[in-house]
Design a protein around this motif. Structure first.
Motif, mmCIF file in Angstrom:
data_model
loop_
_atom_site.group_PDB
_atom_site.id
_atom_site.type_symbol
_atom_site.label_atom_id
_atom_site.label_comp_id
_atom_site.label_asym_id
_atom_site.label_seq_id
_atom_site.Cartn_x
_atom_site.Cartn_y
_atom_site.Cartn_z
ATOM 1 N N PRO A 1 0.817 -1.225 0.000
ATOM 2 C CA PRO A 1 0.000 0.000 0.000
ATOM 3 C C PRO A 1 0.848 1.271 0.000
ATOM 4 O O PRO A 1 0.468 2.275 -0.612
ATOM 5 C CB PRO A 1 -0.820 -0.113 1.293
ATOM 6 N N CYS A 2 1.999 1.215 0.667
ATOM 7 C CA CYS A 2 2.887 2.379 0.674
ATOM 8 C C CYS A 2 3.435 2.656 -0.722
ATOM 9 O O CYS A 2 3.407 3.794 -1.204
ATOM 10 C CB CYS A 2 4.047 2.151 1.643
ATOM 11 N N LEU A 3 3.937 1.615 -1.365
ATOM 12 C CA LEU A 3 4.490 1.791 -2.719
ATOM 13 C C LEU A 3 3.414 2.237 -3.700
ATOM 14 O O LEU A 3 3.668 3.085 -4.571
ATOM 15 C CB LEU A 3 5.149 0.490 -3.194
ATOM 16 N N TRP A 4 2.236 1.678 -3.552
ATOM 17 C CA TRP A 4 1.127 2.062 -4.436
ATOM 18 C C TRP A 4 0.796 3.544 -4.238
ATOM 19 O O TRP A 4 0.600 4.279 -5.206
ATOM 20 C CB TRP A 4 -0.085 1.178 -4.144
ATOM 21 N N SER A 5 0.754 3.994 -3.010
ATOM 22 C CA SER A 5 0.453 5.400 -2.718
ATOM 23 C C SER A 5 1.553 6.317 -3.245
ATOM 24 O O SER A 5 1.264 7.390 -3.793
ATOM 25 C CB SER A 5 0.301 5.610 -1.212
ATOM 26 N N ILE A 6 2.807 5.910 -3.092
ATOM 27 C CA ILE A 6 3.927 6.713 -3.607
ATOM 28 C C ILE A 6 3.826 6.810 -5.122
ATOM 29 O O ILE A 6 4.027 7.880 -5.705
ATOM 30 C CB ILE A 6 5.278 6.109 -3.174
ATOM 31 N N PRO B 1 4.148 12.660 -9.996
ATOM 32 C CA PRO B 1 3.590 13.400 -11.138
ATOM 33 C C PRO B 1 3.367 12.464 -12.340
ATOM 34 O O PRO B 1 4.127 11.508 -12.531
ATOM 35 C CB PRO B 1 4.673 14.440 -11.455
ATOM 36 N N ALA B 2 2.342 12.749 -13.098
ATOM 37 C CA ALA B 2 1.995 11.906 -14.248
ATOM 38 C C ALA B 2 3.199 11.728 -15.168
ATOM 39 O O ALA B 2 3.912 12.685 -15.472
ATOM 40 C CB ALA B 2 0.833 12.521 -15.013
ATOM 41 N N GLY B 3 3.433 10.499 -15.551
ATOM 42 C CA GLY B 3 4.508 10.190 -16.484
ATOM 43 C C GLY B 3 5.880 10.055 -15.849
ATOM 44 O O GLY B 3 6.858 9.832 -16.552
ATOM 45 N N THR B 4 5.974 10.200 -14.532
ATOM 46 C CA THR B 4 7.273 10.053 -13.872
ATOM 47 C C THR B 4 7.223 8.848 -12.928
ATOM 48 O O THR B 4 6.179 8.540 -12.356
ATOM 49 C CB THR B 4 7.651 11.308 -13.065
ATOM 50 N N PRO B 5 8.356 8.196 -12.771
ATOM 51 C CA PRO B 5 8.373 7.046 -11.846
ATOM 52 C C PRO B 5 8.328 7.525 -10.395
ATOM 53 O O PRO B 5 8.644 8.681 -10.101
ATOM 54 C CB PRO B 5 9.712 6.359 -12.157
ATOM 55 N N PRO B 6 7.945 6.640 -9.489
ATOM 56 C CA PRO B 6 7.945 7.003 -8.064
ATOM 57 C C PRO B 6 9.358 7.318 -7.589
ATOM 58 O O PRO B 6 10.341 6.820 -8.139
ATOM 59 C CB PRO B 6 7.412 5.748 -7.367
ATOM 60 N N ASP B 7 9.447 8.125 -6.564
ATOM 61 C CA ASP B 7 10.730 8.523 -5.982
ATOM 62 C C ASP B 7 11.425 7.293 -5.395
ATOM 63 O O ASP B 7 10.934 6.699 -4.435
ATOM 64 C CB ASP B 7 10.473 9.563 -4.892
ATOM 65 N N PRO B 8 12.589 6.888 -5.935
ATOM 66 C CA PRO B 8 13.259 5.684 -5.432
ATOM 67 C C PRO B 8 13.731 5.819 -3.982
ATOM 68 O O PRO B 8 13.723 4.846 -3.234
ATOM 69 C CB PRO B 8 14.438 5.480 -6.385
ATOM 70 N N LEU B 9 14.116 7.019 -3.546
ATOM 71 C CA LEU B 9 14.533 7.206 -2.159
ATOM 72 C C LEU B 9 13.345 6.983 -1.217
ATOM 73 O O LEU B 9 13.466 6.288 -0.202
ATOM 74 C CB LEU B 9 15.119 8.597 -1.943
ATOM 75 N N LEU B 10 12.209 7.532 -1.568
ATOM 76 C CA LEU B 10 11.014 7.365 -0.748
ATOM 77 C C LEU B 10 10.589 5.898 -0.708
ATOM 78 O O LEU B 10 10.243 5.366 0.359
ATOM 79 C CB LEU B 10 9.887 8.247 -1.291
ATOM 80 N N CYS B 11 10.662 5.220 -1.853
ATOM 81 C CA CYS B 11 10.334 3.789 -1.891
ATOM 82 C C CYS B 11 11.298 2.989 -1.014
ATOM 83 O O CYS B 11 10.879 2.075 -0.286
ATOM 84 C CB CYS B 11 10.371 3.268 -3.331
ATOM 85 N N SER B 12 12.585 3.345 -1.047
ATOM 86 C CA SER B 12 13.583 2.658 -0.224
ATOM 87 C C SER B 12 13.344 2.895 1.259
ATOM 88 O O SER B 12 13.471 1.972 2.077
ATOM 89 C CB SER B 12 14.995 3.125 -0.592
#
Length: 159
Positions: free
Chosen positions: A30-35, A40-51
């Motif tokens: 759920p965290c990764l899905w929310s991130i 922003p549209a067309g950009t990947p999720p923030d890898p630092l935040l995912c980590s």
């Protein structure tokens, strides 16, 4: 698990259930899905935040398993499914004060990692994390009074 880590670390990995990652995934997805949805549209999720959230999920799930096993160590010895857990079988023996520090120290290390993750987040996220503290503290205790311990987490799902 023992083939992948030093022998002294195996009981800690078992205590945190590193070999059974479903609990971590249930916290993390759920965290990764929310991130991903917040990116922003067309950009990947923030890898630092995912980590950060991945480290937090591993630490908090492990801490929950550790405190559960500390509280249930005597009960776990009498249950077939749980009698081989590290505290129940004596791999990390909490009976004497000196050895009890092994499990409590590991719990402290996991909670310290989780706090470090929390403090690396923006201030509103820190406030939300601190506000949810009673819920994650109550969850391991809830199974002692109900067959539905997840009910203790229901308010956090709504916030």
């Amino acid at each position: 698990m023992s083939a992948r880590m030093p022998a002294w670390l195996v009981p800690y990995g078992e205590l945190a259930r590193w070999d059974r990652p479903i609990g971590t995934w249930l916290l993390l997805w759920p965290c990764l899905w929310s991130i991903a949805l917040a990116a922003p549209a067309g950009t990947p999720p923030d890898p630092l935040l995912c980590s950060l959230f991945a480290a937090g999920a591993v630490a908090m799930r492990g801490a929950g398993c550790t405190i559960n096993d500390l509280w249930d160590r005597d009960f776990d010895r009498r249950v077939e499914r749980t009698r081989h857990r590290p505290l129940a079988r004596g791999a990390l023996q909490p009976v004497t004060p000196a050895l009890r520090l092994q499990a409590i120290g590991f719990l402290g290390a996991q909670l310290s990692v989780a706090l470090g993750v929390l403090l690396a987040l923006p201030l509103p996220a820190v406030a939300a994390g601190l506000a949810s503290t009673p819920l994650w503290v109550l969850y391991p205790l809830a199974k002692r009074v109900t067959d539905w311990p997840q009910a203790a987490e229901m308010p956090s799902a709504r916030s």
